[in-house]
Enzyme design. Structure first.
Site, PDB file in Angstrom:
ATOM      1  N   HIS A   1       0.827  -1.113   0.056  1.00  0.00           N
ATOM      2  CA  HIS A   1       0.097   0.024   0.029  1.00  0.00           C
ATOM      3  C   HIS A   1       0.911   1.236  -0.066  1.00  0.00           C
ATOM      4  CE1 HIS A   1      -2.629   2.835   1.736  1.00  0.00           C
ATOM      5  NE2 HIS A   1      -3.867   2.179   1.412  1.00  0.00           N
TER       6      HIS A   1
ATOM      7  N   GLN B   1      -4.672  -5.554   6.831  1.00  0.00           N
ATOM      8  CA  GLN B   1      -5.459  -6.374   6.057  1.00  0.00           C
ATOM      9  C   GLN B   1      -5.766  -7.652   6.816  1.00  0.00           C
ATOM     10  OE1 GLN B   1      -7.743  -5.401   3.817  1.00  0.00           O
ATOM     11  NE2 GLN B   1      -7.062  -3.488   3.558  1.00  0.00           N
TER      12      GLN B   1
ATOM     13  N   LYS C   1     -10.696  -0.937  10.288  1.00  0.00           N
ATOM     14  CA  LYS C   1     -10.753  -2.078   9.294  1.00  0.00           C
ATOM     15  C   LYS C   1     -11.392  -3.431  10.107  1.00  0.00           C
ATOM     16  CE  LYS C   1      -7.392  -0.479   6.428  1.00  0.00           C
ATOM     17  NZ  LYS C   1      -8.005   0.012   5.007  1.00  0.00           N
TER      18      LYS C   1
ATOM     19  N   ASP D   1       3.083  -4.971   8.044  1.00  0.00           N
ATOM     20  CA  ASP D   1       1.850  -4.088   7.891  1.00  0.00           C
ATOM     21  C   ASP D   1       0.588  -4.949   7.972  1.00  0.00           C
ATOM     22  OD1 ASP D   1      -0.529  -2.686   6.847  1.00  0.00           O
ATOM     23  OD2 ASP D   1       0.467  -1.946   5.132  1.00  0.00           O
TER      24      ASP D   1
ATOM     25  N   CYS E   1      -4.606   2.543  -3.782  1.00  0.00           N
ATOM     26  CA  CYS E   1      -3.296   3.011  -3.261  1.00  0.00           C
ATOM     27  C   CYS E   1      -2.277   1.920  -3.383  1.00  0.00           C
ATOM     28  CB  CYS E   1      -3.649   3.191  -1.804  1.00  0.00           C
ATOM     29  SG  CYS E   1      -4.758   4.405  -1.399  1.00  0.00           S
TER      30      CYS E   1
HETATM   31  C1  PLP Z   1      -2.346  -2.948   3.502  1.00  0.00           C
HETATM   32  C2  PLP Z   1      -2.822  -1.615   3.942  1.00  0.00           C
HETATM   33  N1  PLP Z   1      -1.876  -0.942   4.503  1.00  0.00           N
HETATM   34  C3  PLP Z   1      -2.036   0.290   5.170  1.00  0.00           C
HETATM   35  C4  PLP Z   1      -3.221   0.799   4.900  1.00  0.00           C
HETATM   36  C5  PLP Z   1      -3.615   2.226   5.472  1.00  0.00           C
HETATM   37  O1  PLP Z   1      -4.509   2.449   6.645  1.00  0.00           O
HETATM   38  P1  PLP Z   1      -5.053   3.349   7.194  1.00  0.00           P
HETATM   39  O2  PLP Z   1      -5.535   4.503   6.184  1.00  0.00           O
HETATM   40  O3  PLP Z   1      -6.028   2.907   8.097  1.00  0.00           O
HETATM   41  O4  PLP Z   1      -3.786   4.127   7.646  1.00  0.00           O
HETATM   42  C6  PLP Z   1      -4.124   0.253   4.076  1.00  0.00           C
HETATM   43  C7  PLP Z   1      -5.715   0.849   3.909  1.00  0.00           C
HETATM   44  O5  PLP Z   1      -6.565   0.400   3.297  1.00  0.00           O
HETATM   45  C8  PLP Z   1      -4.067  -1.030   3.555  1.00  0.00           C
HETATM   46  O6  PLP Z   1      -5.047  -1.718   3.147  1.00  0.00           O
END
Ligand code: PLP
Length: 409
Positions: A126, A206, A229, A203, A367
């Protein structure tokens, strides 16, 4: 695997938002990778906080402040238990995954990273797990190195092992890809990185909502995720870090709460976790996050994982019968995210028609622009499922995709 103990009707009653019509059709919410819906207990908890105990925490001697502090700290302990961390002070509250990654990248830049270091991330990350490392590389002179992905959307592990070397300072990869659904072999990634003394940030944005996370079993150095999430409120996230590492790192933001003593010449810093929690946090939302985690525990993450796997298999079987559908992300180990395109049709147009039929999906690059570049596509249609979705809703998705194809071909 058939799930026997899952009362889907009762679960759906816990999410009133699902019970509505959109464009004249019952809503089918399949945008769970972007954010999950919230059960009533979480909304009640937030309401109760503001109506009954709202107060600033950690600083007050008065009753309400103590009650609010206790509730806030109970969430920290709940998170510790939820991810099996050793100490509750290894749990740092942030505003979300993005802030957790930025925090780590920023403080590593202050103390650890040297120009000869390498930062290893993957092509499926992401943007939140790319840009902070690019910034870090920019201001330290370190080199940013990318693990490529295969045609199926898996990490090229052979290449990973080749890229790891004595200069690697940190490896940052997602546990589960948000655009491909791939479940990465993070335990193996961490073990190999530790052989060259590199730290690993996972990270978990998900993964935390869909599977049981055990940071000690994984031996993760840092693990980050977002409450919103996983049935919790927005504006709250968790950074887990090993005590020994967090103690070694300098603070991120300066301000109230994170200090031990301040004079006009110099300040000393508070112990963990407060060293990394400057200013007034999102107190009510953190408190309500505990209700979300209690709820997930009640449903059972093992039940959730098994049920979602069943939904994924059902959806893949149905959607595969559509002529001209192309799936992006067909890894052997996958979670309930389906990214696809219809030949000759822009994903945005498909998403618009699905919305007209009451089916909420996401379209675009999610993203993850490097993933789109890797497959030479403008974007995908992404249907991401949660444990409150049903096979009937998958049927609705299937019929809506067929209809979109008819209309747009
Ligand atoms: C794999 C992953 N990393 C990071 C993020 C960023 O999360 P946040 O916007 O809650 O900080 C997301 C959000 O969709 C994501 O799917």
């Amino acid at each position: 695997m058939e799930v026997k103990t899952f009362d889907i009707e009762a679960i759906r009653r816990d999410f009133p938002v699902l019970d509505q019509e959109v464009n004249g059709y019952p809503l089918v919410y399949l945008d769970n990778a972007a954010t999950s819906q919230k059960p009533t207990v979480v909304v009640d908890s937030l309401r109760d906080y503001y109506l009954k105990i709202n107060s600033n925490i950690h600083r007050g001697v008065h009753h309400l402040s103590q009650v609010a502090t206790d509730a806030f700290e109970q969430t920290r302990e709940k998170v510790r238990d939820f991810i099996n961390a050793e100490h509750s002070h290894e749990i740092i509250f942030t505003s979300g995954t993005t802030e957790g990654i930025n925090l780590v990248a920023h403080v590593l830049g202050k103390k650890v990273i040297e120009p000869w270091h390498e930062i290893l991330i993957s092509e499926m990350e992401h943007h939140s797990n790319i840009v902070p490392w690019q910034l870090l590389a920019e201001y330290t002179g370190a080199k940013l190195v990318t693990i490529p992905i295969t045609d199926e959307g898996e990490l090229d592990m052979e290449e990973y092992h080749t890229l790891l070397n004595e200069n690697t300072a940190i490896v940052a990869v997602s546990h589960i890809s948000n655009s491909l659904g791939t479940i990465n072999p993070v335990k193996e990634i961490i073990a190999s990185a530790h052989e060259v003394n590199a730290w690993v940030l996972i990270d978990g944005a998900q993964s935390a909502p869909h599977m049981r996370i055990d940071v000690r079993d994984l031996d993760a150095d840092f693990y980050v995720f977002s409450a919103h999430k996983m049935c919790g409120p927005t504006g709250v996230g968790v950074l887990y870090g090993k005590e020994s590492i967090l103690n070694e790192l300098p603070p991120y933001k300066g301000g109230g709460e994170m200090i031990s003593e301040v004079s006009m010449e110099k300040s000393t810093y508070a112990d963990l976790p407060h060293k990394f929690e400057a200013g007034t946090p999102n107190i009510g939302e953190v408190v309500a996050f505990k209700s979300a985690l209690d709820y997930l525990d009640e449903v059972g993450l093992e039940n959730i994982a098994a049920y979602e796997h069943e939904l994924l298999a059902y959806a893949m079987e149905k959607l595969s019968t559509i002529e001209g559908i192309v799936f992006h992300g067909t890894a052997k180990k996958k979670t309930s995210v389906i990214s696809f395109n219809l030949k000759g049709i822009h994903p945005y147009d498909v998403g618009m028609i699905l919305d007209k039929l009451g089916v909420a999906v996401r379209t675009g690059h999610h993203c993850t622009q490097p993933v789109m570049k890797r497959y030479d596509i403008p974007g995908t249609v992404r249907a991401s499922m949660a444990f409150y979705n049903t096979k009937e809703e998958i049927d609705r998705l299937y019929n809506a995709v067929l209809k979109a194809q008819q209309m747009l071909s």
